[in-house]
Design a protein around this motif. Structure first.
Motif, PDB file in Angstrom:
ATOM      1  N   PRO A 179       0.811  -1.211   0.000  1.00  0.00           N
ATOM      2  CA  PRO A 179       0.000   0.000   0.000  1.00  0.00           C
ATOM      3  C   PRO A 179       0.847   1.264   0.000  1.00  0.00           C
ATOM      4  O   PRO A 179       1.579   1.513   0.936  1.00  0.00           O
ATOM      5  CB  PRO A 179      -0.801  -0.119   1.312  1.00  0.00           C
ATOM      6  CG  PRO A 179      -0.758  -1.561   1.680  1.00  0.00           C
ATOM      7  CD  PRO A 179       0.547  -2.064   1.145  1.00  0.00           C
ATOM      8  N   SER A 180       0.753   2.050  -1.062  1.00  0.00           N
ATOM      9  CA  SER A 180       1.574   3.252  -1.153  1.00  0.00           C
ATOM     10  C   SER A 180       1.027   4.373  -0.288  1.00  0.00           C
ATOM     11  O   SER A 180       1.697   5.365  -0.072  1.00  0.00           O
ATOM     12  CB  SER A 180       1.649   3.717  -2.614  1.00  0.00           C
ATOM     13  OG  SER A 180       0.365   4.051  -3.082  1.00  0.00           O
ATOM     14  N   CYS A 181      -0.189   4.210   0.238  1.00  0.00           N
ATOM     15  CA  CYS A 181      -0.736   5.258   1.099  1.00  0.00           C
ATOM     16  C   CYS A 181      -0.205   5.131   2.516  1.00  0.00           C
ATOM     17  O   CYS A 181      -0.496   5.964   3.358  1.00  0.00           O
ATOM     18  CB  CYS A 181      -2.268   5.198   1.109  1.00  0.00           C
ATOM     19  SG  CYS A 181      -2.914   3.683   1.832  1.00  0.00           S
ATOM     20  N   CYS A 182       0.526   4.063   2.763  1.00  0.00           N
ATOM     21  CA  CYS A 182       1.047   3.836   4.103  1.00  0.00           C
ATOM     22  C   CYS A 182       2.540   4.110   4.127  1.00  0.00           C
ATOM     23  O   CYS A 182       3.263   3.731   3.214  1.00  0.00           O
ATOM     24  CB  CYS A 182       0.805   2.392   4.542  1.00  0.00           C
ATOM     25  SG  CYS A 182      -0.919   1.895   4.411  1.00  0.00           S
ATOM     26  N   ALA A 183       3.032   4.760   5.174  1.00  0.00           N
ATOM     27  CA  ALA A 183       4.448   5.093   5.252  1.00  0.00           C
ATOM     28  C   ALA A 183       5.288   3.843   5.435  1.00  0.00           C
ATOM     29  O   ALA A 183       4.974   2.998   6.263  1.00  0.00           O
ATOM     30  CB  ALA A 183       4.683   6.036   6.423  1.00  0.00           C
ATOM     31  N   PRO A 184       6.372   3.676   4.641  1.00  0.00           N
ATOM     32  CA  PRO A 184       7.240   2.530   4.858  1.00  0.00           C
ATOM     33  C   PRO A 184       7.914   2.636   6.211  1.00  0.00           C
ATOM     34  O   PRO A 184       8.246   3.721   6.672  1.00  0.00           O
ATOM     35  CB  PRO A 184       8.271   2.648   3.721  1.00  0.00           C
ATOM     36  CG  PRO A 184       8.250   4.076   3.344  1.00  0.00           C
ATOM     37  CD  PRO A 184       6.850   4.561   3.578  1.00  0.00           C
ATOM     38  N   MET A 185       8.082   1.493   6.882  1.00  0.00           N
ATOM     39  CA  MET A 185       8.650   1.504   8.216  1.00  0.00           C
ATOM     40  C   MET A 185       9.880   0.630   8.284  1.00  0.00           C
ATOM     41  O   MET A 185      10.008  -0.323   7.530  1.00  0.00           O
ATOM     42  CB  MET A 185       7.622   0.995   9.231  1.00  0.00           C
ATOM     43  CG  MET A 185       6.380   1.851   9.307  1.00  0.00           C
ATOM     44  SD  MET A 185       5.252   1.269  10.562  1.00  0.00           S
ATOM     45  CE  MET A 185       3.898   2.396  10.301  1.00  0.00           C
ATOM     46  N   GLY A 186      10.760   0.934   9.208  1.00  0.00           N
ATOM     47  CA  GLY A 186      11.932   0.112   9.423  1.00  0.00           C
ATOM     48  C   GLY A 186      11.826  -0.626  10.731  1.00  0.00           C
ATOM     49  O   GLY A 186      10.984  -0.335  11.567  1.00  0.00           O
ATOM     50  N   GLY A 187      12.688  -1.618  10.917  1.00  0.00           N
ATOM     51  CA  GLY A 187      12.654  -2.413  12.113  1.00  0.00           C
ATOM     52  C   GLY A 187      13.025  -1.645  13.366  1.00  0.00           C
ATOM     53  O   GLY A 187      12.859  -2.147  14.475  1.00  0.00           O
ATOM     54  N   ASP A 188      13.559  -0.427  13.243  1.00  0.00           N
ATOM     55  CA  ASP A 188      13.899   0.373  14.415  1.00  0.00           C
ATOM     56  C   ASP A 188      12.853   1.466  14.665  1.00  0.00           C
ATOM     57  O   ASP A 188      13.079   2.408  15.403  1.00  0.00           O
ATOM     58  CB  ASP A 188      15.287   0.995  14.265  1.00  0.00           C
ATOM     59  CG  ASP A 188      15.391   1.928  13.071  1.00  0.00           C
ATOM     60  OD1 ASP A 188      14.454   1.951  12.237  1.00  0.00           O
ATOM     61  OD2 ASP A 188      16.409   2.625  12.950  1.00  0.00           O
ATOM     62  N   THR A 189      11.693   1.310  14.046  1.00  0.00           N
ATOM     63  CA  THR A 189      10.610   2.276  14.217  1.00  0.00           C
ATOM     64  C   THR A 189       9.815   1.952  15.478  1.00  0.00           C
ATOM     65  O   THR A 189       9.541   0.795  15.777  1.00  0.00           O
ATOM     66  CB  THR A 189       9.666   2.242  13.001  1.00  0.00           C
ATOM     67  OG1 THR A 189      10.378   2.670  11.845  1.00  0.00           O
ATOM     68  CG2 THR A 189       8.457   3.151  13.212  1.00  0.00           C
ATOM     69  N   VAL A 190       9.450   2.990  16.218  1.00  0.00           N
ATOM     70  CA  VAL A 190       8.582   2.845  17.387  1.00  0.00           C
ATOM     71  C   VAL A 190       7.326   3.673  17.143  1.00  0.00           C
ATOM     72  O   VAL A 190       7.409   4.839  16.745  1.00  0.00           O
ATOM     73  CB  VAL A 190       9.286   3.301  18.674  1.00  0.00           C
ATOM     74  CG1 VAL A 190       8.305   3.337  19.845  1.00  0.00           C
ATOM     75  CG2 VAL A 190      10.462   2.385  19.000  1.00  0.00           C
ATOM     76  N   VAL A 191       6.177   3.070  17.377  1.00  0.00           N
ATOM     77  CA  VAL A 191       4.903   3.758  17.233  1.00  0.00           C
ATOM     78  C   VAL A 191       4.388   4.091  18.628  1.00  0.00           C
ATOM     79  O   VAL A 191       4.285   3.214  19.490  1.00  0.00           O
ATOM     80  CB  VAL A 191       3.877   2.889  16.478  1.00  0.00           C
ATOM     81  CG1 VAL A 191       2.542   3.617  16.364  1.00  0.00           C
ATOM     82  CG2 VAL A 191       4.406   2.537  15.097  1.00  0.00           C
ATOM     83  N   ALA A 192       4.098   5.366  18.862  1.00  0.00           N
ATOM     84  CA  ALA A 192       3.634   5.824  20.174  1.00  0.00           C
ATOM     85  C   ALA A 192       2.192   6.307  20.063  1.00  0.00           C
ATOM     86  O   ALA A 192       1.899   7.259  19.338  1.00  0.00           O
ATOM     87  CB  ALA A 192       4.525   6.954  20.680  1.00  0.00           C
ATOM     88  N   ILE A 193       1.285   5.644  20.768  1.00  0.00           N
ATOM     89  CA  ILE A 193      -0.143   5.941  20.675  1.00  0.00           C
ATOM     90  C   ILE A 193      -0.652   6.448  22.018  1.00  0.00           C
ATOM     91  O   ILE A 193      -0.713   5.699  22.996  1.00  0.00           O
ATOM     92  CB  ILE A 193      -0.931   4.696  20.222  1.00  0.00           C
ATOM     93  CG1 ILE A 193      -0.459   4.280  18.812  1.00  0.00           C
ATOM     94  CG2 ILE A 193      -2.430   4.972  20.223  1.00  0.00           C
ATOM     95  CD1 ILE A 193      -1.111   3.038  18.269  1.00  0.00           C
ATOM     96  N   GLY A 194      -1.011   7.720  22.082  1.00  0.00           N
ATOM     97  CA  GLY A 194      -1.409   8.346  23.333  1.00  0.00           C
ATOM     98  C   GLY A 194      -2.882   8.640  23.450  1.00  0.00           C
ATOM     99  O   GLY A 194      -3.312   9.333  24.371  1.00  0.00           O
ATOM    100  N   SER A 195      -3.680   8.123  22.513  1.00  0.00           N
ATOM    101  CA  SER A 195      -5.111   8.373  22.551  1.00  0.00           C
ATOM    102  C   SER A 195      -5.846   7.216  21.897  1.00  0.00           C
ATOM    103  O   SER A 195      -5.298   6.537  21.035  1.00  0.00           O
ATOM    104  CB  SER A 195      -5.434   9.676  21.811  1.00  0.00           C
ATOM    105  OG  SER A 195      -6.834   9.861  21.679  1.00  0.00           O
ATOM    106  N   ALA A 196      -7.100   7.013  22.292  1.00  0.00           N
ATOM    107  CA  ALA A 196      -7.912   5.971  21.661  1.00  0.00           C
ATOM    108  C   ALA A 196      -8.417   6.429  20.302  1.00  0.00           C
ATOM    109  O   ALA A 196      -8.874   5.622  19.495  1.00  0.00           O
ATOM    110  CB  ALA A 196      -9.089   5.609  22.560  1.00  0.00           C
ATOM    111  N   ALA A 197      -8.329   7.743  20.049  1.00  0.00           N
ATOM    112  CA  ALA A 197      -8.794   8.307  18.784  1.00  0.00           C
ATOM    113  C   ALA A 197      -7.624   8.936  18.034  1.00  0.00           C
ATOM    114  O   ALA A 197      -6.675   9.426  18.638  1.00  0.00           O
ATOM    115  CB  ALA A 197      -9.877   9.356  19.038  1.00  0.00           C
ATOM    116  N   MET A 198      -7.701   8.921  16.721  1.00  0.00           N
ATOM    117  CA  MET A 198      -6.644   9.487  15.885  1.00  0.00           C
ATOM    118  C   MET A 198      -7.068  10.871  15.393  1.00  0.00           C
ATOM    119  O   MET A 198      -8.151  11.039  14.827  1.00  0.00           O
ATOM    120  CB  MET A 198      -6.383   8.563  14.690  1.00  0.00           C
ATOM    121  CG  MET A 198      -5.220   8.971  13.808  1.00  0.00           C
ATOM    122  SD  MET A 198      -4.947   7.712  12.527  1.00  0.00           S
ATOM    123  CE  MET A 198      -3.518   8.400  11.701  1.00  0.00           C
ATOM    124  N   GLY A 199      -6.224  11.853  15.636  1.00  0.00           N
ATOM    125  CA  GLY A 199      -6.519  13.197  15.174  1.00  0.00           C
ATOM    126  C   GLY A 199      -7.420  13.961  16.128  1.00  0.00           C
ATOM    127  O   GLY A 199      -7.877  13.446  17.155  1.00  0.00           O
TER     128      GLY A 199
END
Length: 200
Positions: free
Chosen positions: A82-102
């Protein structure tokens, strides 16, 4: 020429792109036909397909019925993501601070977050870790719509970690259903050592 039909009508982003991508990956050659019900999905699918060097076209067949077709060859299909999704590397960390996006409507925000986590789980290269804190601490708990996606990532080696203080604050510590409990020191350490940090 064989034809594979993907009906993604009624599906929200990023599902039309995800479904089309999976179909491409499973095809050796032939014609891919993707049915969607909105212009945004048309543009996203076209961008993904043409971004892989495939010829594609779209046609409107009804008020909310669009068909994207693309001729497929095995070499290109195997690389499609999917080209709409950012490519990620194995050293990527995703930080989610809310149950909602935006910022805006919370119902929409939760739908977007569900889509984000699903799309994240479908990446060819997964992140090293997904961190949950504050309102995001509810996502890896019992009853969450994203549990299966998180469990699938964990099974492939992704660390799923949730702030213990946050779980305590929201009364969710006994309901954690995937991953482990972490603390702020560890969260800071993982973020500071990450090659890339993504905050949806």
């Amino acid at each position: 020429m064989s034809k594979v039909v993907v009906d993604a009508r009624g599906e929200q982003c990023p599902m039309p792109v995800v479904k089309a991508t999976k179909a491409l990956q499973e095809m050796q050659e032939g014609m891919l036909e993707v049915h969607v019900d909105n212009e945004i999905a048309v543009q996203n699918v076209l961008r993904m397909v043409t971004g892989k060097g495939l010829e594609a076209k779209s046609e409107q067949q009804g008020e909310k019925h669009f068909v994207i077709t693309a001729a497929v060859n095995g070499a290109l299909a195997a690389e499609a993501v999917p080209s709409c999704c950012a490519p990620m590397g194995g050293d990527t960390v995703v930080a989610i601070g809310s149950a909602a996006m935006g910022v805006g409507d919370d119902v929409l925000g939760k739908t977007l977050m569900k889509g984000f986590i699903y799309a994240l789980s479908q990446q060819e290269v997964l992140p090293a870790a997904v961190l949950f804190y504050n309102g995001g601490a509810s996502i890896p708990t019992e009853g969450s719509v994203s549990l299966e996606d998180l469990k699938a990532m964990e099974a492939q080696g992704v660390e799923i970690l949730t702030c213990g203080t946050c779980l305590d604050f929201y009364g969710l510590k006994d309901k954690l259903a995937v991953g482990g409990v972490t603390n702020m020191y560890s969260i800071v350490e993982k973020l500071s050592k990450a090659g890339k940090v993504i905050k949806p």
